[in-house]
Design a protein around this motif. Structure first.
Motif, short mmCIF file in Angstrom:
data_model
loop_
_atom_site.label_atom_id
_atom_site.label_comp_id
_atom_site.label_asym_id
_atom_site.label_seq_id
_atom_site.Cartn_x
_atom_site.Cartn_y
_atom_site.Cartn_z
N ASP A 163 0.83 -1.21 0.00
CA ASP A 163 0.00 0.00 0.00
C ASP A 163 0.87 1.26 0.00
O ASP A 163 0.59 2.23 -0.72
CB ASP A 163 -0.94 0.02 1.21
CG ASP A 163 -2.04 -1.02 1.11
OD1 ASP A 163 -2.25 -1.61 0.02
OD2 ASP A 163 -2.72 -1.25 2.15
N MET A 164 1.93 1.25 0.81
CA MET A 164 2.84 2.39 0.86
C MET A 164 3.50 2.61 -0.50
O MET A 164 3.61 3.74 -0.98
CB MET A 164 3.92 2.17 1.92
CG MET A 164 3.43 2.28 3.35
SD MET A 164 4.72 1.89 4.55
CE MET A 164 5.75 3.35 4.42
N LEU A 165 3.94 1.52 -1.13
CA LEU A 165 4.59 1.61 -2.43
C LEU A 165 3.65 2.20 -3.47
O LEU A 165 4.04 3.10 -4.23
CB LEU A 165 5.08 0.22 -2.86
CG LEU A 165 5.99 0.16 -4.07
CD1 LEU A 165 7.26 0.97 -3.85
CD2 LEU A 165 6.33 -1.29 -4.38
N ALA A 166 2.41 1.75 -3.49
CA ALA A 166 1.43 2.27 -4.44
C ALA A 166 1.18 3.76 -4.21
O ALA A 166 1.12 4.55 -5.16
CB ALA A 166 0.13 1.48 -4.34
N ASP A 208 4.23 5.76 -5.36
CA ASP A 208 4.26 5.83 -6.83
C ASP A 208 3.27 6.88 -7.35
O ASP A 208 3.60 7.66 -8.24
CB ASP A 208 3.95 4.47 -7.45
CG ASP A 208 5.11 3.49 -7.33
OD1 ASP A 208 6.26 3.94 -7.07
OD2 ASP A 208 4.89 2.28 -7.50
N ARG A 209 2.07 6.91 -6.76
CA ARG A 209 1.08 7.93 -7.16
C ARG A 209 1.58 9.33 -6.84
O ARG A 209 1.47 10.25 -7.67
CB ARG A 209 -0.26 7.68 -6.47
CG ARG A 209 -1.08 6.56 -7.09
CD ARG A 209 -2.50 6.52 -6.54
NE ARG A 209 -2.56 6.21 -5.13
CZ ARG A 209 -2.55 4.98 -4.61
NH1 ARG A 209 -2.49 3.93 -5.40
NH2 ARG A 209 -2.62 4.80 -3.30
N SER A 210 2.15 9.50 -5.67
CA SER A 210 2.65 10.82 -5.26
C SER A 210 3.77 11.29 -6.18
O SER A 210 3.79 12.46 -6.60
CB SER A 210 3.15 10.79 -3.82
OG SER A 210 2.09 10.51 -2.94
N ILE A 211 4.69 10.41 -6.48
CA ILE A 211 5.81 10.77 -7.35
C ILE A 211 5.29 11.15 -8.73
O ILE A 211 5.73 12.15 -9.32
CB ILE A 211 6.85 9.63 -7.42
CG1 ILE A 211 7.57 9.50 -6.07
CG2 ILE A 211 7.86 9.88 -8.55
CD1 ILE A 211 8.39 8.23 -5.92
N GLU A 212 4.35 10.40 -9.24
CA GLU A 212 3.78 10.69 -10.56
C GLU A 212 3.13 12.08 -10.56
O GLU A 212 3.33 12.86 -11.49
CB GLU A 212 2.76 9.62 -10.92
CG GLU A 212 2.20 9.78 -12.32
CD GLU A 212 1.24 8.67 -12.68
OE1 GLU A 212 0.30 8.95 -13.44
OE2 GLU A 212 1.43 7.53 -12.21
N VAL A 213 2.36 12.39 -9.53
CA VAL A 213 1.70 13.69 -9.45
C VAL A 213 2.75 14.81 -9.34
O VAL A 213 2.64 15.85 -10.00
CB VAL A 213 0.73 13.74 -8.25
CG1 VAL A 213 0.28 15.17 -7.96
CG2 VAL A 213 -0.47 12.84 -8.51
N LEU A 214 3.76 14.60 -8.51
CA LEU A 214 4.78 15.62 -8.32
C LEU A 214 5.59 15.88 -9.58
O LEU A 214 6.04 17.00 -9.83
CB LEU A 214 5.72 15.23 -7.17
CG LEU A 214 5.12 15.32 -5.78
CD1 LEU A 214 6.01 14.62 -4.77
CD2 LEU A 214 4.88 16.78 -5.40
N ALA A 257 13.38 8.38 -1.93
CA ALA A 257 14.17 7.74 -0.86
C ALA A 257 13.26 6.83 -0.03
O ALA A 257 13.65 5.71 0.33
CB ALA A 257 14.84 8.78 0.02
N GLN A 258 12.06 7.30 0.27
CA GLN A 258 11.14 6.47 1.05
C GLN A 258 10.71 5.25 0.23
O GLN A 258 10.60 4.15 0.75
CB GLN A 258 9.92 7.26 1.49
CG GLN A 258 9.05 6.44 2.42
CD GLN A 258 7.95 7.24 3.07
OE1 GLN A 258 7.71 8.39 2.72
NE2 GLN A 258 7.25 6.62 3.99
N ARG A 259 10.51 5.43 -1.08
CA ARG A 259 10.16 4.31 -1.95
C ARG A 259 11.26 3.24 -1.92
O ARG A 259 11.00 2.06 -1.87
CB ARG A 259 9.92 4.81 -3.37
CG ARG A 259 9.39 3.72 -4.29
CD ARG A 259 9.28 4.19 -5.73
NE ARG A 259 8.53 3.24 -6.53
CZ ARG A 259 9.00 2.06 -6.91
NH1 ARG A 259 10.21 1.68 -6.56
NH2 ARG A 259 8.25 1.25 -7.62
#
Length: 110
Positions: A12-15, A18-24, A58-60
């Protein structure tokens, strides 16, 4: 924390990361369409977004490394001293690789 719960939380954290990075990362076409008058604020926004991408990346990496430890049967053991990482720490930070003492030593060295 049991393996099934840990795996689910890490996935769940990984997903979410990934969504956050894509938006950013945003839409490069829209970024190029801004006017020159917005250049100053765009730079500040771009710097802020890049800093957030760096932290999220880094968190990913920490989450994917935790998933590898899970697959290898090493999840929940400190990567430095090999003592068990307390369940409370894993509940709060499922990606934690170190016990509190080793993490503290690592942070003091930085």
């Amino acid at each position: 924390m049991d393996v099934t719960t840990a795996r689910k939380r890490l996935q769940d954290m990984l997903a979410e990361l990934d969504r956050s990075i894509e938006v950013l990362q945003g839409d490069p076409v829209a970024i190029r369409e801004h006017s020159a008058a917005d250049a100053g604020s765009d730079l500040t926004d771009a710097d802020r977004a890049q800093a957030m991408i760096t932290v999220a990346t880094a968190q990913r990496r920490a989450v994917t490394e935790a998933m590898v430890r899970l697959d290898e049967g090493a999840y929940g053991r400190c990567v430095d001293c090999e003592k068990p990482v307390p369940d409370g720490r894993l509940e709060a930070r499922p990606e934690a690789a170190r016990c509190v003492q080793c993490q503290g030593r690592r942070e003091r060295r930085r």
